[in-house]
Structures are given as C-alpha cells and as structure tokens.
Design an enzyme around this catalytic site. Sequence first.
Site, short mmCIF file in Angstrom:
data_model
loop_
_atom_site.label_atom_id
_atom_site.label_comp_id
_atom_site.label_asym_id
_atom_site.label_seq_id
_atom_site.Cartn_x
_atom_site.Cartn_y
_atom_site.Cartn_z
N GLU A 21 0.85 -1.21 0.00
CA GLU A 21 0.00 0.00 0.00
C GLU A 21 0.88 1.26 0.00
OE1 GLU A 21 -2.81 1.20 -0.36
OE2 GLU A 21 -4.39 -0.22 0.12
N ARG A 104 -5.84 1.23 12.93
CA ARG A 104 -4.53 1.47 12.34
C ARG A 104 -4.68 2.53 11.26
NH1 ARG A 104 -4.38 -0.33 7.16
NH2 ARG A 104 -5.48 -2.23 6.53
N ASN A 106 -4.29 4.08 7.35
CA ASN A 106 -4.56 3.52 6.04
C ASN A 106 -4.09 4.46 4.93
OD1 ASN A 106 -5.55 1.23 4.58
ND2 ASN A 106 -7.34 2.43 3.94
N ASN A 151 -10.44 5.30 1.77
CA ASN A 151 -9.45 5.08 0.72
C ASN A 151 -9.59 6.16 -0.35
OD1 ASN A 151 -7.54 2.90 0.84
ND2 ASN A 151 -9.25 1.46 0.90
N ASP A 201 -10.11 1.23 -4.00
CA ASP A 201 -8.99 1.27 -3.06
C ASP A 201 -8.23 2.58 -3.26
OD1 ASP A 201 -6.84 0.55 -1.29
OD2 ASP A 201 -7.24 -1.54 -1.68
#
Length: 297
Positions: A21, A104, A106, A151, A201
């Site tokens: 990512e 967490r 992203n 995202n 995404d």
Amino acid sequence: MRAPETAPATLLSDERCHLGEGPSYDAATDTAWWFDILEQRLFEARLRTGQITVHGLPLMASALASVDAQRQLLVTADGLVLRDIASGRFDMLAPVEADNGATRSNDARVHPSGTFWFSTMGRHAEPGAGTIYAFRQGTVTPLFPGLTIPNAICFSPDGLTGYFADTAAHRLCRVRLDPATGLPLEAPAVLYLHAGEGGLDGAVTDAEGLIWCALWGGARLNAYSPDGRLVRAIATPARQTSCPVFVGAGFDRVLVTSAWEGMDEAARAADPQHGRTFLLDIGIRGRAEPRVRLGAL
C-alpha cells in the site's frame, strides 16, 4: 463494468507484500516508496538503477509524504511520525488514535497547499471505525468520521476538489475545498457508486484531473472523470491491486502495489503475481506530489 484494456507492465519488485500500500514518488531522487503494512516494511526503489532496499519498521505504517530532502512524514498506527531518511530514526510528531489498539492507519495524500489528508480504519474493517483527518499548521483535525475503509484520497490539480472512497460502501465521493488550505467548504457528495467486481482502493489524479483508482479484487485500475463517469479501465497483473502513483522523469508511468491479504493457498495459486509491485505504461501523465508543510504556512 467496462472491459479493461491491456497495457505494457514491468515487474518492479518480485517481493510479495502481505498488504502492499501507500506508494509515493520523490522526483528529485527518482525514488519510489511503498509499504507492506502488515509486515511492517518500507520499500525504497531507485528506479534508475532498479536497486530496492527493504526497511523494517518498529510499528505498522501505511503511507508517507515528503517533508524535505532529509525527512518524511509517515502515517502509522500511533499517529504521524517524522522519519529521518538517512538513519531511519522515528520521532513522533502528532499522536492520532495511539490509545486505540483496534485501529490502524490507512490511506493518505498531500493537497497542493501542503495540507496532509490521512485516514484510519479498524484493524478488522469494523463498520464505522475509520476517520479521514487533515494535518495543517501542526494541527490534526478530523474531517470525515464514521467510515469503514477510507481510501482513494486524492485531489484535483487545482486543489479545488478533494476525493475519497469508503471501500465498504462502494462510494467514491467528492468535496469542494478551499484551495489555499485544503479544507472542506461543504459536505461531501457521492461522485460514483461502484457496482460489480472489486472494491475502490487507493487513487491518484493525473495531470488532467482524471481519478485513477485501484480496484481491490478487480485486477484493474479504473479512471473516473471529475463529473463521475467511468472513462477507462486498465488491467493489472495482480488481482488485489491496492494503490497507484505516477513515477518517472515525465510522470508517465504508474507504479501499482498489490497484496495477498485474505487469500488462501488456492487463491494465491490462481493469482501468480499476488503481492508484487509493477510499473504500467498507460499513455497518461501525472504530476509531482506536493511536499507536506509541517508548521505555519
């Protein structure tokens, strides 16, 4: 779903990322960076030579922005951290959800003004656990709470519009921004409602303002116009494509990360390029990512 075009693809790294990512590109040094979030690794690729270095990290991190020639700002599970490029030293800049072990970091992207948007999410994609924040003038401000998998954070080239997605809700949204601050002027609206295979995404805009979005589970990049039309689709070598960024001297290639998170042995065997990182030649030019500004503007 539009049938995807094929484009020349080159394998940049055959190292398989559990959850690749957050790719970014430093044009000054011709260096690409990306993360394997779950394995706590940061990849550094010198594109001119093909040399790749893998840096172990002390905690999960998912995206970064360039501060200057010496420092990067990393989005981590504990908040925003300054990383010294030469030594790898971490210095906490702004804790964010550091006391919440269920979340967490992203996605992230820098607005043309230097304001940094970044997101958090539940470690198991718990509904509504995610938030998009803005870091500006040393202050972290929550912008859009109650998301599940935030995202596709990116911005129009003129800085007037911000984009983001909630992967779980299949929505790509747009919001009008103050171009001087990168902060919203109104509530976001749905730009595109995704249907069919894969999920929205990571994303990046090109020089003309098209939104190039990776389709997790869809083995493609989709390009959306600022008025919400699907205008192109490009096939990618790995099924779980996760995030693109434009790279190269002319920003004329697209680096794409991928992942094997959640794939069993049979699924990995059916997707032989899973978790690898690629360069695509799609005939489109991007632009340099802005540097993040840490203090008063």
